[in-house]
Scaffold this motif. Structure first.
Motif, PDB file in Angstrom:
ATOM      1  N   GLY A   6      11.277   2.883  -1.759  1.00 29.74           N
ATOM      2  CA  GLY A   6      10.538   1.766  -2.356  1.00 29.74           C
ATOM      3  C   GLY A   6      10.087   0.759  -1.311  1.00 29.74           C
ATOM      4  O   GLY A   6       8.949   0.268  -1.344  1.00 29.74           O
ATOM      5  N   ALA A   7      10.958   0.432  -0.365  1.00 30.21           N
ATOM      6  CA  ALA A   7      10.607  -0.511   0.702  1.00 30.21           C
ATOM      7  C   ALA A   7       9.500   0.062   1.584  1.00 30.21           C
ATOM      8  O   ALA A   7       8.559  -0.652   1.962  1.00 30.21           O
ATOM      9  CB  ALA A   7      11.833  -0.832   1.544  1.00 30.21           C
ATOM     10  N   ALA A   8       9.592   1.355   1.918  1.00 31.97           N
ATOM     11  CA  ALA A   8       8.566   1.984   2.744  1.00 31.97           C
ATOM     12  C   ALA A   8       7.222   1.984   2.022  1.00 31.97           C
ATOM     13  O   ALA A   8       6.181   1.743   2.646  1.00 31.97           O
ATOM     14  CB  ALA A   8       8.984   3.415   3.088  1.00 31.97           C
ATOM     15  N   TRP A   9       7.247   2.240   0.731  1.00 26.39           N
ATOM     16  CA  TRP A   9       6.012   2.221  -0.074  1.00 26.39           C
ATOM     17  C   TRP A   9       5.390   0.820  -0.072  1.00 26.39           C
ATOM     18  O   TRP A   9       4.190   0.669   0.156  1.00 26.39           O
ATOM     19  CB  TRP A   9       6.337   2.667  -1.494  1.00 26.39           C
ATOM     20  N   TRP A  10       6.210  -0.195  -0.283  1.00 28.53           N
ATOM     21  CA  TRP A  10       5.701  -1.566  -0.358  1.00 28.53           C
ATOM     22  C   TRP A  10       5.157  -2.031   0.995  1.00 28.53           C
ATOM     23  O   TRP A  10       4.061  -2.598   1.075  1.00 28.53           O
ATOM     24  CB  TRP A  10       6.817  -2.496  -0.834  1.00 28.53           C
ATOM     25  N   LEU A  11       5.904  -1.776   2.058  1.00 25.34           N
ATOM     26  CA  LEU A  11       5.458  -2.174   3.394  1.00 25.34           C
ATOM     27  C   LEU A  11       4.234  -1.365   3.831  1.00 25.34           C
ATOM     28  O   LEU A  11       3.314  -1.902   4.451  1.00 25.34           O
ATOM     29  CB  LEU A  11       6.592  -1.995   4.402  1.00 25.34           C
ATOM     30  N   GLY A  12       4.246  -0.074   3.511  1.00 32.99           N
ATOM     31  CA  GLY A  12       3.127   0.769   3.899  1.00 32.99           C
ATOM     32  C   GLY A  12       1.818   0.344   3.260  1.00 32.99           C
ATOM     33  O   GLY A  12       0.756   0.407   3.895  1.00 32.99           O
ATOM     34  N   ARG A  13       1.859  -0.096   2.034  1.00 33.70           N
ATOM     35  CA  ARG A  13       0.644  -0.557   1.343  1.00 33.70           C
ATOM     36  C   ARG A  13       0.042  -1.788   2.028  1.00 33.70           C
ATOM     37  O   ARG A  13      -1.170  -2.004   1.993  1.00 33.70           O
ATOM     38  CB  ARG A  13       0.963  -0.863  -0.121  1.00 33.70           C
ATOM     39  N   ARG A  14       0.887  -2.576   2.674  1.00 34.92           N
ATOM     40  CA  ARG A  14       0.399  -3.775   3.359  1.00 34.92           C
ATOM     41  C   ARG A  14      -0.386  -3.430   4.618  1.00 34.92           C
ATOM     42  O   ARG A  14      -1.234  -4.218   5.055  1.00 34.92           O
ATOM     43  CB  ARG A  14       1.580  -4.683   3.734  1.00 34.92           C
ATOM     44  N   ARG A  15      -0.110  -2.266   5.211  1.00 32.74           N
ATOM     45  CA  ARG A  15      -0.753  -1.902   6.474  1.00 32.74           C
ATOM     46  C   ARG A  15      -1.628  -0.658   6.365  1.00 32.74           C
ATOM     47  O   ARG A  15      -2.135  -0.172   7.369  1.00 32.74           O
ATOM     48  CB  ARG A  15       0.316  -1.660   7.549  1.00 32.74           C
ATOM     49  N   ALA A  16      -1.791  -0.131   5.170  1.00 30.71           N
ATOM     50  CA  ALA A  16      -2.508   1.133   4.998  1.00 30.71           C
ATOM     51  C   ALA A  16      -3.917   1.095   5.583  1.00 30.71           C
ATOM     52  O   ALA A  16      -4.397   2.084   6.151  1.00 30.71           O
ATOM     53  CB  ALA A  16      -2.559   1.503   3.513  1.00 30.71           C
ATOM     54  N   HIS A  17      -4.569  -0.051   5.469  1.00 22.75           N
ATOM     55  CA  HIS A  17      -5.960  -0.158   5.927  1.00 22.75           C
ATOM     56  C   HIS A  17      -6.091   0.047   7.435  1.00 22.75           C
ATOM     57  O   HIS A  17      -7.170   0.399   7.921  1.00 22.75           O
ATOM     58  CB  HIS A  17      -6.527  -1.530   5.560  1.00 22.75           C
ATOM     59  N   ARG A  18      -5.008  -0.148   8.168  1.00 22.99           N
ATOM     60  CA  ARG A  18      -5.075  -0.042   9.624  1.00 22.99           C
ATOM     61  C   ARG A  18      -5.433   1.366  10.084  1.00 22.99           C
ATOM     62  O   ARG A  18      -6.029   1.537  11.154  1.00 22.99           O
ATOM     63  CB  ARG A  18      -3.732  -0.433  10.248  1.00 22.99           C
ATOM     64  N   ILE A  19      -5.030   2.365   9.308  1.00 23.45           N
ATOM     65  CA  ILE A  19      -5.335   3.740   9.711  1.00 23.45           C
ATOM     66  C   ILE A  19      -6.256   4.425   8.700  1.00 23.45           C
ATOM     67  O   ILE A  19      -6.358   5.650   8.662  1.00 23.45           O
ATOM     68  CB  ILE A  19      -4.048   4.576   9.907  1.00 23.45           C
ATOM     69  N   GLY A  20      -6.928   3.619   7.907  1.00 19.73           N
ATOM     70  CA  GLY A  20      -7.922   4.165   6.992  1.00 19.73           C
ATOM     71  C   GLY A  20      -7.369   4.798   5.738  1.00 19.73           C
ATOM     72  O   GLY A  20      -8.051   5.610   5.098  1.00 19.73           O
ATOM     73  N   LEU A  21      -6.149   4.440   5.352  1.00 20.09           N
ATOM     74  CA  LEU A  21      -5.575   4.960   4.122  1.00 20.09           C
ATOM     75  C   LEU A  21      -5.736   3.947   2.997  1.00 20.09           C
ATOM     76  O   LEU A  21      -5.767   2.733   3.235  1.00 20.09           O
ATOM     77  CB  LEU A  21      -4.085   5.268   4.306  1.00 20.09           C
ATOM     78  N   SER A  22      -5.846   4.446   1.784  1.00 15.32           N
ATOM     79  CA  SER A  22      -5.843   3.567   0.624  1.00 15.32           C
ATOM     80  C   SER A  22      -4.403   3.297   0.207  1.00 15.32           C
ATOM     81  O   SER A  22      -3.474   4.000   0.636  1.00 15.32           O
ATOM     82  CB  SER A  22      -6.604   4.212  -0.543  1.00 15.32           C
ATOM     83  N   LYS A  23      -4.207   2.310  -0.642  1.00 17.22           N
ATOM     84  CA  LYS A  23      -2.854   2.031  -1.125  1.00 17.22           C
ATOM     85  C   LYS A  23      -2.322   3.207  -1.939  1.00 17.22           C
ATOM     86  O   LYS A  23      -1.110   3.469  -1.939  1.00 17.22           O
ATOM     87  CB  LYS A  23      -2.855   0.753  -1.960  1.00 17.22           C
ATOM     88  N   GLU A  24      -3.209   3.920  -2.622  1.00 14.80           N
ATOM     89  CA  GLU A  24      -2.784   5.095  -3.382  1.00 14.80           C
ATOM     90  C   GLU A  24      -2.331   6.217  -2.437  1.00 14.80           C
ATOM     91  O   GLU A  24      -1.398   6.978  -2.757  1.00 14.80           O
ATOM     92  CB  GLU A  24      -3.927   5.593  -4.268  1.00 14.80           C
ATOM     93  N   ASP A  25      -2.967   6.319  -1.273  1.00 11.12           N
ATOM     94  CA  ASP A  25      -2.569   7.341  -0.296  1.00 11.12           C
ATOM     95  C   ASP A  25      -1.136   7.134   0.168  1.00 11.12           C
ATOM     96  O   ASP A  25      -0.437   8.108   0.493  1.00 11.12           O
ATOM     97  CB  ASP A  25      -3.503   7.302   0.924  1.00 11.12           C
TER      98      ASP A  25
END
Length: 259
Positions: free
Chosen positions: A31-50
């Motif tokens: 859950g923590a990885a999902w939440w933190l990852g969504r905050r930085r997803a745009h840095r590598i061209g991923l969407s929050k859903e990705d």
């Protein structure tokens, strides 16, 4: 000496259904990885859903790699004696090093699917991992697992089932280093543009060094003991290649341009 807290390893019990704290700690980590990852997803061209898909790949890698890694490195005799033991995850028995290999395989497959380079993705993943590692060590502590070696330090604890001597709470040391310290360092380090693979290499070096150090106060696995020199444990043996690989990656990365 500090009294070992009397915490029931079962967090929720509904009839025959029992939910253990150890299992819940995995949910905290993912859950923590999902939440933190969504905050930085745009840095590598991923969407929050990705990010949700990435966590699924990582979760499969952790569970399969961690369990089979433990069976290979620590519990091969148990598997031979009772193959169904592999499915008793609530009893503990997960190898970080095996889980790491599982996550790296999942990252490779995910990166290919989303047209990312392998290190581009691992640099993204590395700062997300420590919270899960720390939560897992809390689960170990509640589960009365990973007792330390006998000690006379004031914070020594008497672990149930391993004798009357006070021992180092080594799982709490690992929580502090692998969880808290590693997260702070990697999250800060990766907050600025770095050379490709630098964050990945730093993760390998720091985790390997932290784990190697704590093994000096953690009781060796009783069924394995010391691997060599009357002090080298399996955890240390598996951490040495991590540190070496991390140093090689950092050396190679330092020659690249900042991305």
């Amino acid at each position: 000496m500090i009294k070992y807290p009397d915490i029931d390893p079962v967090a929720i019990s509904i009839g025959p259904l029992k939910v253990h704290w150890y299992g819940l700690m995995y949910l905290v980590g993912f859950g923590a990885a999902w939440w933190l990852g969504r905050r930085r997803a745009h840095r590598i061209g991923l969407s929050k859903e990705d990010v949700g898909d990435l966590i699924f790949y990582a979760a499969i890698g952790v569970m399969l790699g961690g369990r089979f890694g433990y069976a290979l490195f620590y519990g091969f005799d148990q598997v031979i004696e009772n193959p169904f033991w592999l499915f008793k995850l609530w009893e503990g028995g997960m190898s970080f090093h095996g889980g790491l290999l599982g996550v790296l395989l999942g990252a490779f497959l995910f990166a290919r699917k989303h047209n990312l380079t392998f290190f581009q993705l691992t640099d993204f993943i590395a700062p997300l991992v420590p919270i899960g590692l720390g939560a897992g060590r809390i689960g170990n502590f509640i589960n009365q697992g990973l007792p330390g070696r006998v000690t006379d330090v004031p914070w020594g604890m008497v672990f149930p089932g391993v004798g009357p001597e006070p021992r180092h709470p080594s799982s709490l040391y690992q929580f502090a280093l692998e969880g808290v310290a590693l997260f702070i360092i990697l999250w800060w380090f990766s907050s600025k543009p770095r050379q490709r693979a630098m964050t990945s290499g730093l993760f390998l070096v720091l985790y390997g060094a932290f784990r190697f150090a704590v093994e000096f106060v953690r009781r060796p696995d009783p069924h394995i003991g010391f691997i060599a020199f009357d002090w080298l444990t399996m955890g240390q043996l598996l951490s040495i290649p991590m540190v070496l690989a991390g140093l090689i990656i950092i050396g190679w990365s330092s020659r690249l341009r900042t991305s």
